[in-house]
Design an enzyme around this catalytic site. Structure first.
Site, PDB file in Angstrom:
ATOM      1  NE  ARG A  60      22.358 -46.658 -15.755  1.00 16.13           N
ATOM      2  CZ  ARG A  60      22.141 -47.754 -15.039  1.00 16.13           C
ATOM      3  NH1 ARG A  60      21.974 -47.669 -13.727  1.00 16.13           N
ATOM      4  NH2 ARG A  60      22.130 -48.941 -15.605  1.00 16.13           N
ATOM      5  CD  GLU A  61      25.234 -50.003 -12.511  1.00 20.18           C
ATOM      6  OE1 GLU A  61      24.242 -50.426 -13.127  1.00 20.18           O
ATOM      7  OE2 GLU A  61      25.315 -49.993 -11.274  1.00 20.18           O
TER       8      GLU A  61
ATOM      9  CG  HIS B 285      18.976 -45.643 -16.706  1.00 22.21           C
ATOM     10  ND1 HIS B 285      19.032 -45.825 -15.350  1.00 22.21           N
ATOM     11  CD2 HIS B 285      18.655 -46.842 -17.221  1.00 22.21           C
ATOM     12  CE1 HIS B 285      18.775 -47.080 -15.054  1.00 22.21           C
ATOM     13  NE2 HIS B 285      18.542 -47.728 -16.182  1.00 22.21           N
TER      14      HIS B 285
ATOM     15  CB  THR C 159      19.368 -55.916 -10.314  1.00 20.30           C
ATOM     16  OG1 THR C 159      18.650 -55.772 -11.543  1.00 20.30           O
ATOM     17  CG2 THR C 159      19.386 -54.606  -9.569  1.00 20.30           C
TER      18      THR C 159
ATOM     19  CG  HIS D  66      22.885 -54.097 -16.266  1.00 17.87           C
ATOM     20  ND1 HIS D  66      23.504 -52.932 -16.692  1.00 17.87           N
ATOM     21  CD2 HIS D  66      22.769 -53.983 -14.917  1.00 17.87           C
ATOM     22  CE1 HIS D  66      23.742 -52.160 -15.643  1.00 17.87           C
ATOM     23  NE2 HIS D  66      23.305 -52.786 -14.560  1.00 17.87           N
TER      24      HIS D  66
ATOM     25  CG  HIS E 163      57.850 -65.898 -14.568  1.00 13.20           C
ATOM     26  ND1 HIS E 163      56.498 -65.777 -14.748  1.00 13.20           N
ATOM     27  CD2 HIS E 163      58.011 -66.885 -13.659  1.00 13.20           C
ATOM     28  CE1 HIS E 163      55.861 -66.653 -13.966  1.00 13.20           C
ATOM     29  NE2 HIS E 163      56.772 -67.338 -13.300  1.00 13.20           N
TER      30      HIS E 163
END
Ligand code: HCA
Ligand code: CU
Length: 403
Positions: free
Chosen positions: A10-11, A70, A166, A202, A297
């Protein structure tokens, strides 16, 4: 236990250019289900018939996760969502002053009446429907408005109130703008009315603080956190699923049941279908997230990986690796030759030295060295003792420049 609501479908589809076909959506939902996401927000069926079709398909796929739609705060849109056979319905309607006056042009009372009407309707249609009400832009809305709308929504039948940041406005530790305070205050105010909905959050990433805010909300008592794969979403997106799960795994005292070993394949899949590449240095799922490079490393991790890692890649079902380039030392060459089945070279210090010098010369081109493909060629050249490097390789390495 904290619940995860993933909104990639959705988002995530609100990322410009992103569209998942129904079969792709189903495959993503299956991945999310395997990982152990609790709620999958599958889309807004009012946007397009094909989106409605995909939501229906996912709802019927027999997944463990609850499948949600939604919806605008409109009865006709709620009906479209219910027609998809969803278990979860997310209704959003802002009660911020700005929005009420500049956009909707209605009073708070009128807004609440509408919210109550739509939620009561949804509740009447399906008793076991999980309903969430989101006062969009919650964190920039007057808390009195949020409490009034949330308590009316809970009385009308919602199970979850979501605090939406939002616009990515909140900041941890900020005296007025922390989502931690927002979660706490809302819970306390609703508890005074003997209302105890689940609280979701959210968090948008406009300031790069979505993950930090989500963790801050968790600390404040949030029970559901929204995520998306690759943090996809409007503008700068929302909380990234992989980053959230990795952090929660270590923050939560109880044992979590997320199957993190599916994350890499899910991210590759979503990256492929969105045509958006994952940066190599992306946390958790980036190509370099567990790759060690500089000499110091690599020497240290050759003895104990965790000297330069705080996440064990095994929990993601992957292994750490080494990269070769300008920063490399002898240990990296020794590891790399073993990796391509030429372990005997590691015993020959002069040859390792030559290989390292050639690697450094090639590294000047400024792109990664492919161990599987390029190292055998480098070894061959060094064994044939044809140093300095052949002209064509040198030209490729440093471009057309001559010194
Ligand atoms: C949107 C806005 C939203 C809604 C969140 C929710 C937000 O795109 O519709 O309904 O819970 O960020 O406020 O994603
Ligand atoms: Cu959003």
């Amino acid at each position: 236990m904290i619940q995860i609501l993933d909104s990639t479908l959705r988002e995530g589809e609100q990322t410009p250019g992103v569209y998942f076909t129904p079969p792709t959506k189903l495959a993503i939902a299956q991945f999310l289900d395997q990982i152990g996401v609790d709620i999958i927000e599958a889309g807004n069926p009012a946007v397009d018939r094909e989106i409605a079709l995909a939501i229906s398909k996912i709802s019927k796929a027999g997944l463990k996760a609850k499948i949600g739609a939604h919806s605008l705060c409109r009865i006709d849109h709620v009906n479209r969502a219910l027609d998809c056979g969803v278990d979860f319905l997310g209704i959003f309607f802002s009660v911020s002053q700005r929005r009420l006056h500049q956009d909707y042009n209605i009073s708070l009372e009128e807004a609440i009446a509408k919210i109550v009407e739509v939620i009561s309707y949804a509740r009447e249609q399906k008793q076991d429907l999980l309903i969430r009400y989101t006062p969009e832009d919650t964190v920039r809305s007057p808390i009195e408005n949020v409490v009034a709308a949330a308590s009316a929504a809970v009385r009308a039948g919602v199970n979850i109130i979501s605090i939406a940041d939002t616009t990515g406005y909140t900041m941890p530790f900020h005296p007025q703008r922390s989502i931690y305070n927002c979660v706490k205050t809302l819970k306390e105010e609703l508890a005074k009315e003997n209302l105890h909905p689940q609280i979701a959050v959210h968090c948008h990433n406009d300031r790069g603080l979505a993950l930090a805010n989500a963790l801050d909300a968790y600390r404040g008592g949030a029970e559901i956190i929204d995520t998306s794969v690759m943090g996809l979403g409007e503008r700068a997106g929302i909380v990234d699923l992989a980053e959230l799960l990795i952090n929660l795994t270590e923050m939560i005292e109880e044992k979590t049941n997320w199957e993190l070993n599916y994350l890499n394949d899910l991210y590759k899949f979503v990256s492929h279908h969105t045509h958006i590449s994952i940066p190599p240095h992306c946390p958790v799922v980036g190509k370099n997230a567990f790759t060690h490079y500089a000499g110091v490393h690599v020497k240290a991790v050759s003895k104990d990986e965790m000297l330069y890692q705080s996440i064990d890649p095994e929990i993601l079902g992957i292994k750490s690796s080494v990269a070769l380039g300008m920063q490399s030392g002898h240990t990296a060459v020794e590891i790399a030759v073993k990796q391509i089945g030429r372990g005997e070279i590691a015993e020959n210090r002069d040859l390792v030295d030559k290989i390292l010098q050639e690697i450094k010369a090639i590294a000047k081109r400024g792109t990664p060295i492919n161990i599987e493909k390029e190292l055998p060629e480098i070894i061959e050249r060094c064994c044939m003792n044809i140093l300095p490097i052949p002209k064509e390789i040198y030209t490729a390495a440093v471009g057309v420049k001559t010194f």
